[in-house]
Design a protein around this motif. Structure first.
Motif, mmCIF file in Angstrom:
data_model
loop_
_atom_site.group_PDB
_atom_site.id
_atom_site.type_symbol
_atom_site.label_atom_id
_atom_site.label_comp_id
_atom_site.label_asym_id
_atom_site.label_seq_id
_atom_site.Cartn_x
_atom_site.Cartn_y
_atom_site.Cartn_z
ATOM 1 N N VAL A 37 -7.832 -1.385 3.438
ATOM 2 C CA VAL A 37 -6.730 -2.322 3.644
ATOM 3 C C VAL A 37 -6.145 -2.142 5.048
ATOM 4 O O VAL A 37 -5.513 -1.135 5.354
ATOM 5 N N LYS A 39 -4.066 -4.294 6.717
ATOM 6 C CA LYS A 39 -2.862 -5.091 7.024
ATOM 7 C C LYS A 39 -1.950 -4.324 7.985
ATOM 8 O O LYS A 39 -1.819 -3.096 7.858
ATOM 9 N N ILE A 84 -5.631 -9.889 -0.401
ATOM 10 C CA ILE A 84 -4.988 -9.094 -1.459
ATOM 11 C C ILE A 84 -3.486 -9.369 -1.567
ATOM 12 O O ILE A 84 -2.795 -8.704 -2.327
ATOM 13 N N MET A 166 -7.250 -8.137 -11.015
ATOM 14 C CA MET A 166 -6.612 -7.117 -10.167
ATOM 15 C C MET A 166 -5.180 -6.900 -10.602
ATOM 16 O O MET A 166 -4.569 -7.772 -11.217
ATOM 17 N N ILE A 168 -1.335 -4.576 -9.466
ATOM 18 C CA ILE A 168 -0.543 -3.632 -8.672
ATOM 19 C C ILE A 168 0.524 -3.086 -9.624
ATOM 20 O O ILE A 168 1.503 -3.776 -9.899
ATOM 21 N N MET A 198 -4.819 2.316 -5.426
ATOM 22 C CA MET A 198 -4.488 2.298 -4.006
ATOM 23 C C MET A 198 -4.475 3.759 -3.522
ATOM 24 O O MET A 198 -4.946 4.646 -4.229
ATOM 25 N N SER A 199 -3.923 4.000 -2.328
ATOM 26 C CA SER A 199 -4.006 5.354 -1.751
ATOM 27 C C SER A 199 -3.553 6.456 -2.713
ATOM 28 O O SER A 199 -4.176 7.508 -2.796
ATOM 29 N N ARG A 214 -8.430 -0.363 -3.507
ATOM 30 C CA ARG A 214 -7.898 -0.939 -2.266
ATOM 31 C C ARG A 214 -7.069 0.133 -1.572
ATOM 32 O O ARG A 214 -5.978 0.470 -2.030
ATOM 33 N N VAL A 215 -7.600 0.680 -0.502
ATOM 34 C CA VAL A 215 -6.967 1.851 0.106
ATOM 35 C C VAL A 215 -6.590 1.550 1.556
ATOM 36 O O VAL A 215 -7.451 1.209 2.364
ATOM 37 N N GLY A 216 -5.291 1.672 1.852
ATOM 38 C CA GLY A 216 -4.804 1.397 3.199
ATOM 39 C C GLY A 216 -4.342 2.652 3.916
ATOM 40 O O GLY A 216 -5.037 3.212 4.762
ATOM 41 N N SER A 217 -3.145 3.121 3.567
ATOM 42 C CA SER A 217 -2.524 4.197 4.342
ATOM 43 C C SER A 217 -3.342 5.484 4.356
ATOM 44 O O SER A 217 -3.303 6.221 5.346
ATOM 45 N N ARG A 223 2.132 2.629 7.367
ATOM 46 C CA ARG A 223 2.443 1.373 8.046
ATOM 47 C C ARG A 223 3.909 1.356 8.410
ATOM 48 O O ARG A 223 4.737 1.885 7.683
HETATM 49 C C1 LIG Z 1 -1.020 -2.662 0.954
HETATM 50 C C2 LIG Z 1 -1.806 -2.861 -0.278
HETATM 51 C C3 LIG Z 1 -2.753 -1.894 -0.692
HETATM 52 C C4 LIG Z 1 -2.981 -0.583 0.030
HETATM 53 O O1 LIG Z 1 -1.896 0.262 -0.192
HETATM 54 P P1 LIG Z 1 -1.935 1.804 0.273
HETATM 55 O O2 LIG Z 1 -0.924 2.443 -0.594
HETATM 56 O O3 LIG Z 1 -1.588 1.807 1.705
HETATM 57 O O4 LIG Z 1 -3.303 2.302 0.015
HETATM 58 C C5 LIG Z 1 -3.488 -2.164 -1.831
HETATM 59 N N1 LIG Z 1 -3.330 -3.316 -2.526
HETATM 60 C C6 LIG Z 1 -2.436 -4.257 -2.151
HETATM 61 C C7 LIG Z 1 -2.321 -5.495 -2.959
HETATM 62 C C8 LIG Z 1 -1.651 -4.060 -1.020
HETATM 63 O O5 LIG Z 1 -0.776 -5.009 -0.672
#
Ligand SMILES: *Cc1c(COP(=O)(O)O)cnc(C)c1O
Length: 226
Positions: A37, A39, A84, A166, A168, A198-199, A214-217, A223
């Protein structure tokens, strides 16, 4: 530059953690996909991840994604981009044109617009339905008790090919029961793919059947809030 080296190292760590979680859960190696991820992160942060072999990315805003990925996709045509974040109906045409996967089909109006754009553009992004497993008023997604009815509408009335679901989970709750609920709805509807984790909780999600996380940070660092 240092930040970019860190992202590449983090990516290896996340991949290793996914592989370990697959083993731990007795799941086939490689059965869980990683959506990185990106963003809020600039293209300079994203390129090193692509060079390290990561080809699947997630963005939550159509406009931001266009500004970054029209170029990146032309450089690397194999890249797969997932939406996402919530889709506004006036962005549907752009989203269908740019994204390979839309994970956030979350209401009838959007499902209808996506169906129309798919027919118009002859382009078929893969589709996931977002389920609001915690029934949070501020969160997008279909209520769990309306999920089967909505899946049926998408498939039978709109002729959409739905790949999976999906969710959250609520930020302050144990995610396990939410992942279990998503898996249960998918099984009932005969859907094979689950985008969850996620993370902070992707290992739990893998134990509960996630087919993509879905892994971002954990890859790109924290961020800045916006
Ligand atoms: C930002 C986001 C993520 C990633 O989140 P992290 O905690 O940074 O891994 C995953 N899914 C969705 C829908 C997001 O908006």
């Amino acid at each position: 530059m240092e930040r970019q080296v860190a992202a590449t190292e983090n990516l290896s760590k996340v991949r290793a953690a996914i592989a370990a979680a697959e083993r731990e859960a007795g799941r086939e190696s490689g059965s869980v996909g990683l959506v990185a991820v990106s963003k809020t992160k600039p293209v300079e942060d994203i390129r090193p991840a692509i060079e390290a072999g990561q080809l699947v990315f997630g963005e939550n805003r159509v406009q931001e994604a266009q500004s970054k990925w029209l170029t990146l996709k032309s450089e690397t045509p194999d890249v797969q981009l997932h939406l996402i974040g919530p889709l506004q109906s006036n962005k549907t045409a752009d989203a269908v044109a740019l994204f390979d996967v839309i994970q956030t089909v979350d209401r009838e109006k959007i499902a209808r617009e996506i169906a129309r754009e798919i027919n118009k553009q002859c382009r078929s992004p893969k589709l996931f339905i977002q389920i609001n497993t915690g029934s949070e008023p501020q969160k997008a997604g279909i209520e769990p008790n309306h999920a089967l009815e909505f899946i049926d509408l998408c498939r039978n009335e709109l002729d959409l090919d739905i790949a999976g679901l999906m969710c959250i989970p609520p930020i302050d709750e144990n995610p396990g029961p939410h992942f279990a609920l998503l898996a249960k709805i998918a099984a009932t509807a005969g859907l094979k793919q689950l985008s969850m984790g996620m993370s902070d909780d992707f290992e739990t999600a893998i134990a509960m059947g996630a087919t993509q996380v879905r892994v971002g940070s954990a890859i790109f660092g924290a961020r800045e809030s916006r």
